[in-house]
Design an enzyme around this catalytic site. Structure first.
Site, PDB file in Angstrom:
ATOM      1  N   ASP A 145       0.829  -1.202   0.000  1.00 13.20           N
ATOM      2  CA  ASP A 145       0.000   0.000   0.000  1.00 13.20           C
ATOM      3  C   ASP A 145       0.866   1.256   0.000  1.00 13.20           C
ATOM      4  OD1 ASP A 145      -2.385   1.376  -0.037  1.00 13.20           O
ATOM      5  OD2 ASP A 145      -2.648   1.351   2.121  1.00 13.20           O
ATOM      6  N   CYS A 205     -23.317  -6.012   1.606  1.00 11.16           N
ATOM      7  CA  CYS A 205     -22.376  -4.896   1.737  1.00 11.16           C
ATOM      8  C   CYS A 205     -22.913  -3.629   1.090  1.00 11.16           C
ATOM      9  CB  CYS A 205     -21.010  -5.278   1.145  1.00 11.16           C
ATOM     10  SG  CYS A 205     -21.046  -5.736  -0.598  1.00 11.16           S
ATOM     11  N   CYS A 209     -24.106  -0.038   3.527  1.00 12.43           N
ATOM     12  CA  CYS A 209     -23.206   1.126   3.482  1.00 12.43           C
ATOM     13  C   CYS A 209     -23.928   2.390   3.965  1.00 12.43           C
ATOM     14  CB  CYS A 209     -22.681   1.337   2.068  1.00 12.43           C
ATOM     15  SG  CYS A 209     -21.542   2.746   1.942  1.00 12.43           S
ATOM     16  N   CYS A 225     -17.359   7.429   0.814  1.00 14.27           N
ATOM     17  CA  CYS A 225     -16.953   6.372   1.741  1.00 14.27           C
ATOM     18  C   CYS A 225     -16.436   6.974   3.054  1.00 14.27           C
ATOM     19  CB  CYS A 225     -15.866   5.518   1.089  1.00 14.27           C
ATOM     20  SG  CYS A 225     -15.204   4.221   2.144  1.00 14.27           S
TER      21      CYS A 225
END
Length: 365
Positions: A145, A205, A209, A225
């Site tokens: 990452d 999912c 959210c 998000c």
């Protein structure tokens, strides 16, 4: 590279070394990710990356490993489970219940221990060093990452799992509660066999959210998000999204908590991801009281430190405002109001603005 090279046997040996270092699985991917380029470009063109300018800056280099590290012809992929060692069997239900306690601060599970960048990078480098010591020198570079790498794409191609509808990787034996890392190599290796998709008709999912950031299967608008808003986004959080954030102050696990596959999530074998003091079960008031020095002290070696004290206070101010609104005319509101008022004249305009918004939530009920 040693003579008489048997690639299949070599991969088995590397997988064994990986397990010794705490990795759950090691796979191999090729470097031709051309099929992923249209989707990446469409995502960027839609502006779904928000403030993450680096996503657009690197462009297609993210999908072209051989351009990022010239000479790369294979990628070793690794995944590492991160649930703390004392995680109870009913952990997902426990985490979901905490969302209904407005005074409690919720930090994403992955961020409650040591910074995963440091853990994975160090152990991937140890794996690379072991490979070089046993097999001879070869060109390599370690990532976790930390560069323009299509981690989930490489991982899915190497058999680590499939892309869930929330865009995260899912594994039949490990759910999605794991980190990913890579070692780019300049030797040709046979790729691991990819696995098939097992989400079926499930849309848990997408449905759960809080901000409707998952627009459809494998289609995420990062700008909505909560993980993006609390970590990557600088400046003011859009007002229409603040009430939807609840008591989540760093990241969001909702889409993972409801995923049926996470009943198979595994606890980490490493102490690095055990929960630190203040990162689980703390009140919003306690964390909002941290001075900048206190913030730096408590987040030393933690992934949280990189957002800085200003964003930390901004995020908690939003959560305090949401708590005030939910509590209504309740005696518990007094300490929340007092905590916010103590930050009302904060030097940061961003903090002041979010504190003012939070206090207004208390007067709106």
């Amino acid at each position: 590279m040693t003579t008489g090279f048997d690639a299949a046997q070599w991969i088995l040996q590397v997988q064994a070394w990986g397990r010794e270092l705490g990795f759950s699985q090691i796979g191999v991917a090729g470097v031709d990710l051309a099929a992923a380029e249209p989707g990446l470009l469409a995502w960027l063109d839609a502006g779904f990356h928000g403030d993450m300018g680096y996503m657009a800056t690197h462009g297609l280099k993210r999908a072209r490993p051989a351009e990022l590290v010239p000479g790369t012809v294979s990628v070793l992929t690794a995944r590492m489970d991160y649930l703390p060692r004392d995680t109870p069997p009913d952990w997902a239900a426990h985490e979901l219940a905490r969302l209904d306690r407005p005074n409690e601060a919720i930090v994403s599970v992955y961020a409650r221990g040591r910074d995963y960048h440091k853990v994975l990078r160090g152990r991937l480098q140890k794996l690379a060093d072991r490979i070089m010591a046993e097999m001879g020198p070869m060109g390599h570079r370690v990532f976790t990452d930390s560069a323009p790498v299509l981690e989930a794409e490489l991982a899915s191609r190497s058999g680590q799992g499939w892309r869930g509808k929330h865009t995260l990787l899912l594994n039949r034996e490990g759910g999605s509660m794991f980190f990913l890392g890579e070692i780019y190599l300049d030797i040709a290796l046979p790729p691991s066999e990819p696995v098939t998709d097992h989400c079926g008709a499930c849309s848990a999912c997408i449905d759960v959210c809080p901000t409707q950031a998952i627009l459809g299967p494998q289609r995420l608008d990062a700008r909505r998000c909560i993980s993006y808003l609390t970590i990557e986004h600088a400046g003011a959080i859009p007002e229409e999204l603040r009430p939807l954030m609840g008591n989540r102050i760093y990241g969001c696990d909702d889409c993972q908590l409801v995923c049926p596959w996470n009943k198979f999530a595994q606890v980490s074998r490493l102490p690095d991801f055990d929960e630190r003091e203040g990162m689980s079960g703390a009140t919003l008031i306690a964390l909002f009281a941290w001075s900048e020095d206190g913030f730096l002290h408590y987040t030393e070696g933690s992934p949280i430190r990189r957002i800085g004290h200003e964003r930390w206070l901004r995020n908690i101010a939003v959560a305090l405002g949401n708590a005030l609104r939910l509590l209504g005319p309740n005696p518990e509101r007094g300490p929340l109001v007092a905590a916010l008022q103590a930050r009302a004249a904060h030097p940061s305009a961003v903090v002041r603005e979010h504190v003012a918004w939070a206090l207004a939530q208390g007067t709106a009920v």
